[in-house]
Scaffold this motif. Structure first.
Motif, PDB file in Angstrom:
ATOM      1  N   SER A 119       0.900  -1.148   0.059  1.00 34.89           N
ATOM      2  CA  SER A 119      -0.181   0.149   0.098  1.00 34.89           C
ATOM      3  C   SER A 119       0.688   1.371   0.143  1.00 34.89           C
ATOM      4  CB  SER A 119      -1.118   0.006   1.297  1.00 34.89           C
ATOM      5  OG  SER A 119      -0.338   0.062   2.344  1.00 34.89           O
ATOM      6  N   THR A 120       1.977   1.160   0.633  1.00 35.37           N
ATOM      7  CA  THR A 120       2.727   2.542   0.580  1.00 35.37           C
ATOM      8  C   THR A 120       3.590   2.531  -0.726  1.00 35.37           C
ATOM      9  OG1 THR A 120       3.251   2.175   3.084  1.00 35.37           O
ATOM     10  CG2 THR A 120       5.144   3.245   1.445  1.00 35.37           C
ATOM     11  N   ASP A 121       3.809   1.413  -1.234  1.00 35.58           N
ATOM     12  CA  ASP A 121       4.407   1.556  -2.651  1.00 35.58           C
ATOM     13  C   ASP A 121       3.464   1.888  -3.566  1.00 35.58           C
ATOM     14  OD1 ASP A 121       6.648   0.394  -1.543  1.00 35.58           O
ATOM     15  OD2 ASP A 121       6.207  -1.741  -2.019  1.00 35.58           O
ATOM     16  N   ASP A 122       2.286   1.645  -3.468  1.00 38.19           N
ATOM     17  CA  ASP A 122       1.115   2.068  -4.412  1.00 38.19           C
ATOM     18  C   ASP A 122       1.109   3.760  -4.248  1.00 38.19           C
ATOM     19  OD1 ASP A 122       1.163  -0.293  -5.556  1.00 38.19           O
ATOM     20  OD2 ASP A 122      -0.765  -1.103  -4.274  1.00 38.19           O
ATOM     21  N   PHE A 123       0.829   4.233  -2.918  1.00 35.62           N
ATOM     22  CA  PHE A 123       0.776   5.475  -2.690  1.00 35.62           C
ATOM     23  C   PHE A 123       2.071   6.468  -3.105  1.00 35.62           C
ATOM     24  CE2 PHE A 123       2.052   8.923   0.157  1.00 35.62           C
ATOM     25  CZ  PHE A 123       0.943   9.830  -0.041  1.00 35.62           C
ATOM     26  N   VAL A 124       3.143   5.832  -2.885  1.00 34.76           N
ATOM     27  CA  VAL A 124       4.559   6.844  -3.432  1.00 34.76           C
ATOM     28  C   VAL A 124       4.371   6.753  -4.970  1.00 34.76           C
ATOM     29  CG1 VAL A 124       6.838   6.797  -3.433  1.00 34.76           C
ATOM     30  CG2 VAL A 124       5.645   6.115  -1.569  1.00 34.76           C
ATOM     31  N   LYS A 125       4.198   5.444  -5.394  1.00 34.93           N
ATOM     32  CA  LYS A 125       4.156   5.440  -7.181  1.00 34.93           C
ATOM     33  C   LYS A 125       2.986   6.265  -7.724  1.00 34.93           C
ATOM     34  CE  LYS A 125       4.215   2.201 -10.915  1.00 34.93           C
ATOM     35  NZ  LYS A 125       4.138   0.782 -11.412  1.00 34.93           N
ATOM     36  N   ASP A 126       2.055   6.469  -7.171  1.00 36.68           N
ATOM     37  CA  ASP A 126       0.753   7.250  -7.614  1.00 36.68           C
ATOM     38  C   ASP A 126       1.105   8.698  -7.322  1.00 36.68           C
ATOM     39  OD1 ASP A 126      -0.639   5.102  -8.363  1.00 36.68           O
ATOM     40  OD2 ASP A 126      -2.041   5.202  -6.582  1.00 36.68           O
ATOM     41  N   THR A 127       1.731   8.933  -6.252  1.00 32.39           N
ATOM     42  CA  THR A 127       2.257  10.359  -6.208  1.00 32.39           C
ATOM     43  C   THR A 127       3.084  11.010  -7.152  1.00 32.39           C
ATOM     44  OG1 THR A 127       1.511  10.269  -3.841  1.00 32.39           O
ATOM     45  CG2 THR A 127       2.836  11.914  -4.024  1.00 32.39           C
ATOM     46  N   VAL A 128       4.099   9.951  -7.177  1.00 35.68           N
ATOM     47  CA  VAL A 128       5.522  10.359  -8.148  1.00 35.68           C
ATOM     48  C   VAL A 128       5.106  10.755  -9.681  1.00 35.68           C
ATOM     49  CG1 VAL A 128       7.793   9.628  -8.918  1.00 35.68           C
ATOM     50  CG2 VAL A 128       7.369   9.640  -6.637  1.00 35.68           C
ATOM     51  N   TRP A 129       4.185   9.731 -10.160  1.00 36.76           N
ATOM     52  CA  TRP A 129       3.653   9.826 -11.534  1.00 36.76           C
ATOM     53  C   TRP A 129       2.842  11.063 -11.542  1.00 36.76           C
ATOM     54  CZ3 TRP A 129       4.996   8.205 -15.767  1.00 36.76           C
ATOM     55  CH2 TRP A 129       5.691   6.895 -15.904  1.00 36.76           C
ATOM     56  N   ASP A 130       1.959  11.428 -10.353  1.00 37.93           N
ATOM     57  CA  ASP A 130       1.227  12.629 -10.670  1.00 37.93           C
ATOM     58  C   ASP A 130       2.105  13.982 -10.656  1.00 37.93           C
ATOM     59  OD1 ASP A 130      -0.532  14.747 -10.560  1.00 37.93           O
ATOM     60  OD2 ASP A 130      -1.736  13.877  -9.099  1.00 37.93           O
ATOM     61  N   VAL A 131       3.188  13.905  -9.809  1.00 34.61           N
ATOM     62  CA  VAL A 131       4.296  14.918  -9.916  1.00 34.61           C
ATOM     63  C   VAL A 131       4.866  15.037 -11.134  1.00 34.61           C
ATOM     64  CG1 VAL A 131       6.148  15.868  -8.784  1.00 34.61           C
ATOM     65  CG2 VAL A 131       4.248  14.777  -7.265  1.00 34.61           C
ATOM     66  N   TYR A 132       5.091  13.814 -11.601  1.00 39.80           N
ATOM     67  CA  TYR A 132       5.981  13.596 -13.002  1.00 39.80           C
ATOM     68  C   TYR A 132       5.190  14.434 -13.988  1.00 39.80           C
ATOM     69  CZ  TYR A 132       7.829  11.527 -17.133  1.00 39.80           C
ATOM     70  OH  TYR A 132       8.467  11.295 -18.301  1.00 39.80           O
TER      71      TYR A 132
END
Length: 263
Positions: A119-132
């Motif tokens: 769940s932490t990996d998914d949250f971080v991945k979604d956040t980084v992609w949004d910022v990207y």
């Protein structure tokens, strides 16, 4: 040195260690929160207008910070009870310390079971992609994301290849921009053939790993602090019994047993 003074001294030392770890957990929690906020503040706010979910990487720093504040408060109670040799304060201290120990263990279990997972990996991945994606159209976000890439030594959201679809070269944040030596600092080539940039991981992978490490470190520190608290409770109970025996001890009945000296 009497047994009461020995117990008081040990209790002072244990409470000092307990306070130091409480301050360390509080500082680490604040740092973790700032690192998470550094990413989340760059997201497209329109995507999260109706999203009221609190994700574990956002909640964990607050959980440990609250427990750390309680640690410091209980330590103050421990110092006061040892100094005044008060059985009432010692009882309050043991009760409060027991509650804090339970909270420390509970915070660690919650962090390791619910936060240290996918769940932490998914949250971080979604956040980084949004910022990207935000960085493609917003220069300020692009600059901020570049700072993150330099700090984490990562490139792109998922991998350095993310930039090859819409850029002519890697951004300088993916490469070692300057060499420092006898010469003046100068920019190096950051083309898609740059070996260093291509070998870097994506920021979503690196950030997720750092988040997992932070969660494990906070949990380990909390468990160790709980062990210190258990030892402090033992010595507080010992001191309580020593004070109780001292006050229940009958006064001297013979003049020879008294320490008074007739002048």
């Amino acid at each position: 040195m009497t047994s009461i003074n020995v117990s008081r001294t040990v209790l002072y030392i244990l409470n000092s260690i307990f306070t130091i770890f409480g301050l360390a957990i509080a500082a680490a929690s604040i740092w973790f929160f700032c690192q998470v906020h550094e990413f989340t503040r760059l997201r497209n706010s329109n995507h999260y207008l109706l999203d009221y979910t609190v994700y574990w990487p956002q909640a964990i720093p607050w959980i440990f910070f609250i427990v750390a504040v309680l640690i410091i408060g209980v330590s103050v109670c421990g110092f006061t009870s040892a100094k005044k040799k008060s059985k009432g304060l010692l009882t309050m201290y043991v009760t409060a310390m027991t509650i804090v120990i339970v909270l420390l263990v509970a915070a660690s279990v919650i962090a390791l079971v619910f936060a240290d997972n996918k769940s932490t990996d998914d949250f971080v991945k979604d956040t980084v992609w949004d910022v990207y994606f935000q960085s493609k159209n917003d220069n300020e976000v692009a600059d901020a994301f570049g700072v993150i890439e330099r700090k984490l030594h990562c490139c792109g959201a998922d991998s350095p290849r993310d930039y090859k679809n819409w850029k002519a070269d890697f951004p300088m944040s993916c490469c070692d921009v300057y060499y420092h030596g006898w010469l003046e600092p100068y920019a190096i080539d950051c083309a898609f053939t740059n070996k260093l940039a291509n070998e870097r991981h994506g920021c979503s992978t690196v950030a997720a790993q750092y988040a997992r490490i932070a969660i494990k470190v906070l949990s380990a520190a909390a468990i160790f602090t709980a062990l210190i608290g258990i030892i402090a409770v033992v010595f507080a109970v010992v001191l309580y019994k020593q004070l109780k025996e001292l006050r229940n001890r009958p006064p001297p009945t013979h003049e020879s047993e008294s320490k008074k000296v007739l002048l």
